[in-house]
Design an enzyme around this catalytic site. Sequence first.
Site, PDB file in Angstrom:
ATOM      1  N   ASP A 125      10.775  -2.326  -4.391  1.00  0.00           N
ATOM      2  CA  ASP A 125       9.944  -3.710  -3.888  1.00  0.00           C
ATOM      3  C   ASP A 125       8.956  -4.095  -5.136  1.00  0.00           C
ATOM      4  O   ASP A 125       8.092  -3.591  -5.581  1.00  0.00           O
ATOM      5  CB  ASP A 125       8.877  -3.176  -2.628  1.00  0.00           C
TER       6      ASP A 125
ATOM      7  N   HIS B 175       1.519  -6.070  -5.887  1.00  0.00           N
ATOM      8  CA  HIS B 175       1.127  -5.069  -5.995  1.00  0.00           C
ATOM      9  C   HIS B 175       0.976  -4.573  -7.451  1.00  0.00           C
ATOM     10  O   HIS B 175       0.760  -3.175  -7.675  1.00  0.00           O
ATOM     11  CB  HIS B 175       2.286  -4.001  -5.258  1.00  0.00           C
TER      12      HIS B 175
ATOM     13  N   ILE C 146      -2.728  -4.681  -4.267  1.00  0.00           N
ATOM     14  CA  ILE C 146      -3.027  -3.770  -3.383  1.00  0.00           C
ATOM     15  C   ILE C 146      -1.736  -2.688  -3.227  1.00  0.00           C
ATOM     16  O   ILE C 146      -0.546  -2.991  -3.626  1.00  0.00           O
ATOM     17  CB  ILE C 146      -2.954  -4.550  -1.737  1.00  0.00           C
TER      18      ILE C 146
ATOM     19  N   GLY D 262       2.410  -1.794   1.777  1.00  0.00           N
ATOM     20  CA  GLY D 262       2.254  -1.120   3.137  1.00  0.00           C
ATOM     21  C   GLY D 262       3.266   0.118   3.508  1.00  0.00           C
ATOM     22  O   GLY D 262       2.876   0.934   4.106  1.00  0.00           O
TER      23      GLY D 262
END
Length: 292
Positions: A194, A199, A214, A217
């Site tokens: 990903d 991120h 961040i 998830g």
Amino acid sequence: MPIDAAKALAAEPRIGEITWDSKDVQLYHLGIGAGANPDKSSPATDPDELRYTLESRLHVLPSFATVAGAGKPGVTGGLSMPGIDVDLARVLHGGQSLTIHRPLPVQGTATATGRIAAVYDKGKAAVLVMRTDVADADGPLWTNDAQIFVRGEGGWGGDRGPSTRLEPPSGSPDRVVERPVREDQALLYRLSGDWNPLHADPEFAKVAGFERPILHGLCTYGMTLKAVVDTQLGGDVTRVRAYATRFAGVVYPGETLRIRMWQQGDGGIRVTVSAVERDDAPVLADTVVQHS
């Protein structure tokens, strides 16, 4: 309109071959924090962690299915399907569900079939349900559903879709554990496939509305399942049958996850996850692990 629901739903599925091996599995496990010793007084690796990190003992945590074959076709692939043209900075991963048809092998070659299973109009956002079915020569392995929110793309009068909200668990949890998130964890986890700059890139994160990059998830998703397997299922990854969650908030690298678990009588475990340093801000909600 950037999302043409009828066109997206009618599009031919994308079918491709995916492969993975023990190195991919180990990298994923390291990306969700495997190998850390909870006993800080000892420098030795926790022996129980070797089932995630040592090739001669390797078991595959079922959430590896979200990144197997570098996560193809995955969220990024789904966002390039016919009928969908959206700004990546407006995209949020809203939820994830996984059904395991049989234990995942340490290495394999399989066929992944990806399609848009549903498009919902939530008013201020559109929700895309991206479904991936994976099977090898011996039959089905797993089914992944990713629920993707696209901010600012709703309001065309379409179906709002079903509510996935559950009643909060009642009573005190059966188990509460805390799991630290390393400062570099998002950088390590993204090596499993990903590559969203949200991120890693501070400037991109600011454009997307966050103070800094961040955590993925799906990294929180994997960390949570590992905690459930390790503490409630005796470390037996093959007992997991299904796993679903709603992403209720963000996690920043360096924070601590507080994971609460309630054993249900129907072969399920209810889970909530919050960020300790932000006054137990919700991170995962409506989370259920079904097991044998």
